[in-house]
Write an enzyme that holds these catalytic residues in place. Structure first.
Site, PDB file in Angstrom:
ATOM      1  CD  GLU A 259      10.284  10.791  -2.518  1.00 52.84           C
ATOM      2  OE1 GLU A 259      10.472   9.627  -2.104  1.00 52.84           O
ATOM      3  OE2 GLU A 259       9.624  12.009  -3.092  1.00 52.84           O
TER       4      GLU A 259
ATOM      5  CD  GLU B 225      12.341   4.417   4.365  1.00 53.18           C
ATOM      6  OE1 GLU B 225      11.662   4.324   3.259  1.00 53.18           O
ATOM      7  OE2 GLU B 225      12.687   6.647   4.136  1.00 53.18           O
TER       8      GLU B 225
ATOM      9  CE  LYS C  63      -4.262   4.220  -1.074  1.00 50.76           C
ATOM     10  NZ  LYS C  63      -4.638   4.625   0.133  1.00 50.76           N
TER      11      LYS C  63
ATOM     12  CB  CYS D  58      11.115   9.863   1.226  1.00 52.82           C
ATOM     13  SG  CYS D  58      10.797  11.172   0.504  1.00 52.82           S
TER      14      CYS D  58
HETATM   15  P1  ADP Z   1       3.316   2.329   4.835  1.00 48.84           P
HETATM   16  O1  ADP Z   1       4.538   1.452   4.957  1.00 48.84           O
HETATM   17  O2  ADP Z   1       4.469   3.792   5.973  1.00 48.84           O
HETATM   18  O3  ADP Z   1       2.246   2.643   5.478  1.00 48.84           O
HETATM   19  P2  ADP Z   1       2.993   2.363   2.310  1.00 48.84           P
HETATM   20  O4  ADP Z   1       3.967   2.445   1.529  1.00 48.84           O
HETATM   21  O5  ADP Z   1       2.286   1.380   2.808  1.00 48.84           O
HETATM   22  O6  ADP Z   1       3.930   2.655   3.657  1.00 48.84           O
HETATM   23  O7  ADP Z   1       1.827   2.929   2.060  1.00 48.84           O
HETATM   24  C1  ADP Z   1       1.656   4.496   0.909  1.00 48.84           C
HETATM   25  C2  ADP Z   1       0.652   4.739   0.606  1.00 48.84           C
HETATM   26  O8  ADP Z   1       0.565   3.393  -0.344  1.00 48.84           O
HETATM   27  C3  ADP Z   1      -0.781   4.246   1.144  1.00 48.84           C
HETATM   28  O9  ADP Z   1      -1.298   5.478   0.585  1.00 48.84           O
HETATM   29  C4  ADP Z   1      -1.298   2.923   0.578  1.00 48.84           C
HETATM   30  O10 ADP Z   1      -2.700   3.414   1.615  1.00 48.84           O
HETATM   31  C5  ADP Z   1      -1.104   2.854   0.023  1.00 48.84           C
HETATM   32  N1  ADP Z   1      -0.707   1.244  -0.674  1.00 48.84           N
HETATM   33  C6  ADP Z   1      -0.257   0.379   0.214  1.00 48.84           C
HETATM   34  N2  ADP Z   1      -0.402  -0.923  -0.320  1.00 48.84           N
HETATM   35  C7  ADP Z   1      -0.584  -0.656  -1.764  1.00 48.84           C
HETATM   36  C8  ADP Z   1      -0.031  -1.857  -2.161  1.00 48.84           C
HETATM   37  N3  ADP Z   1      -0.581  -3.068  -2.530  1.00 48.84           N
HETATM   38  N4  ADP Z   1      -1.686  -1.270  -3.750  1.00 48.84           N
HETATM   39  C9  ADP Z   1      -1.243   0.125  -3.988  1.00 48.84           C
HETATM   40  N5  ADP Z   1      -1.387   1.504  -2.820  1.00 48.84           N
HETATM   41  C10 ADP Z   1      -1.264   1.182  -1.718  1.00 48.84           C
END
Ligand code: ADP
Ligand code: MG
Length: 493
Positions: A257, A389, A182, A291
């Site tokens: 990570e 961050e 995804k 990161c």
């Molecule tokens: P940002 O805060 O910069 O958007 P995220 O950690 O939210 O970074 O996003 C990194 C990835 O994790 C994206 O592919 C996002 O869709 C996914 N993501 C965000 N929330 C969830 C969740 N609750 N469960 C699984 N994947 C998630």
């Protein structure tokens, strides 16, 4: 292209079981060009039903499909063919990546080259996975066999979209796993493009499935799915914590990570010019959306003032511009959300420390999520801009007295992804290397990353390692086999 003419907005489908299909709901969401704020594509808004379809395709491909009996040699060849396709199409992929995430085209070209290199590296490694013979004290033969972990769910961030996908797909496929990937909702386009070639390079249907969607509606069902054996995640610390909790119910293997607040430490004896470059490169490359960004710049007091002045002067000359212009050294941030987040930290910083450069939005752009490269100095390590961050081009410069003081400040953070130390004194450098609690430590450099060397963090920057020979281990299980060589009863009863 004449002004005012828009390029076609393409609508993508979901890639499941080797086919392009509609999502269950039929809904899509827009993908933007952060430099123009215009919609450049529509992609499926996948939900739990789509995740179920993708996971069952991946499970069937793992258990019953031709992939299950594909040799390591053939898996290696598949990865080499995929790398070749990526190299042949590198220019278009780099352009799409730059347009979709806002990074300068020159950086996107490096990224795409790394993507191909990553598939090549793990293509070579596929045939080097070996087990052990264990020296058990008996008339027996004891083996440790390495087997693929099964279906891998892979959740990708938006800062290095295709590179992060490659870091996860390549070792998984080399190991013999099947994948449901995804991409981040902001930047799904390059991953969808490479899906076009997966069948051609020899991947059977269902081995790689790509679903687009949001974290809560597409990511979370993937993490919770009982038939997904492992989750590999790169993203924010906040989401990483949610993933660990959600993976607990099905006792999934998880590698994470997460973010960092990495220290870049400059001793007074460092090569001054190289140090200034290294400080700026460490924190401003990829708009600071890295990161491992060296976002805490620790400078020893005798050179502190001169250092801040030199950094400031150079920062004012950084060329901000449209991602596709080759002179551009810094593009817009990836999204409106990220822009607002970074702008808010620029305001927080003004209350917490002194501003040397930037601090706002560059005036020259009417549109686009541009922010000025920003330097705060006299920052206390307890300030929010030194602890949280930011994931944007905002540097916090912190003075220090001596080696002990530097290491103490450097390690005083919940994170531990990376660190760098600059000095010409080999003893001092190695003492710092030993003392720093981080998964990656650079000496007299910051940021170079190689597929041949492990990548991952200490503390709240996550666990598990990607890249290098160990990267494939994260996609392998160990099966212990005991072969009794006595042709007689045990004789116990
Ligand atoms: P940002 O805060 O910069 O958007 P995220 O950690 O939210 O970074 O996003 C990194 C990835 O994790 C994206 O592919 C996002 O869709 C996914 N993501 C965000 N929330 C969830 C969740 N609750 N469960 C699984 N994947 C998630
Ligand atoms: Mg998010």
């Amino acid at each position: 292209m004449p002004a005012g003419v828009k390029t076609e907005v393409r609508t993508y489908q979901t890639y499941i079981n080797g086919e392009w299909i509609e999502s269950e709901s039929g809904k899509t969401f827009p993908v933007y060009d952060p430099a123009t704020e215009e919609v450049i594509a529509q992609v499926p808004d996948s939900n739990a039903d789509d995740v179920n379809r993708a996971v069952s395709a991946a499970k069937a491909a793992f258990e019953d499909g031709p992939w299950a009996s594909t040799t390591a040699q053939e898996r290696g060849r598949v990865l080499f063919r995929l790398a070749e396709k990526i190299r042949q199409n590198a220019a278009q992929l780099a352009e799409l990546e730059a347009r979709n995430c806002g990074k300068p085209i020159v950086e996107a070209e490096f990224d795409i080259n790394d993507v191909a290199t990553c598939f090549e590296y793990y293509g070579g490694l596929a045939t080097k996975v070996v087990g052990y013979v264990n020296p058990v004290p008996d008339n027996a033969m004891s083996l440790s066999l390495k087997e693929p972990v099964g279906v891998a769910g892979q959740i990708i961030p938006w800062n290095y979209p295709l590179m992060m996908a490659a870091w996860k797909l390549a070792p998984a496929l080399a190991a013999g796993c099947t994948c449901v990937l995804k991409p981040a909702e902001q930047t799904p386009l390059t991953a969808l493009e490479i899906a076009n070639w997966l069948a051609d390079v020899g991947l059977p249907p269902g081995v790689v499935n790509i679903i687009t969607g949001f974290g809560e509606t597409a990511g979370a069902p993937l993490v919770q799915h009982p038939d997904v054996n492992k989750i590999a995640f790169t993203g924010s610390a906040a989401v990483g914590k949610i993933i660990v909790k959600q993976a607990a119910d099905t006792v999934k293997r998880v590698t994470l990570e997460l973010g960092g607040k990495s220290p870049n430490i400059f001793f007074a004896d460092a090569d001054f010019e190289a140090a200034i470059d290294g400080a700026l490169f460490g924190v401003f490359i990829n708009q600071g959306e890295v990161c491992s960004a060296g976002s805490r710049i620790l400078v020893q007091k005798p050179i502190y003032k001169k250092f801040v002045d030199a950094m400031t002067e150079k920062t004012k000359k950084i060329t901000l511009g449209p991602p596709l212009e080759r002179e551009t050294k810094m593009g817009p941030l990836v999204s409106k959300e990220q822009y607002e987040r970074v702008r808010s930290y620029q305001d927080i910083g003004k209350k917490e420390a002194k501003l040397a450069a930037g601090g706002g939005r560059p005036a020259k752009f009417a549109k686009g999520y541009y922010v000025e490269p920003t330097i705060f100095y006299d920052v206390d390590n307890s300030a929010r801009i030194a602890r949280e961050e930011i994931f944007g081009p905002v540097a916090a410069v912190i003075p220090f007295e001596d080696e002990k003081d530097a290491v103490k400040i450097a390690n005083d953070t919940p994170y531990g992804l990376a660190a760098a130390v600059w000095t010409r004194d080999i003893f001092k450098a190695f003492r710092a290397v030993k003392a720093l609690r981080a998964g990656i430590v650079w000496v007299n450099h910051m940021q170079p990353t190689y597929v041949e060397a492990p990548w991952g963090g200490y503390k709240q920057s996550g666990f598990g390692r990607e890249l290098g020979p160990g990267g494939i281990e994260e996609y392998l299980e160990t099966k212990q086999v005991h072969i009794n060589l006595n042709e007689a009863p045990i004789g116990w009863y």
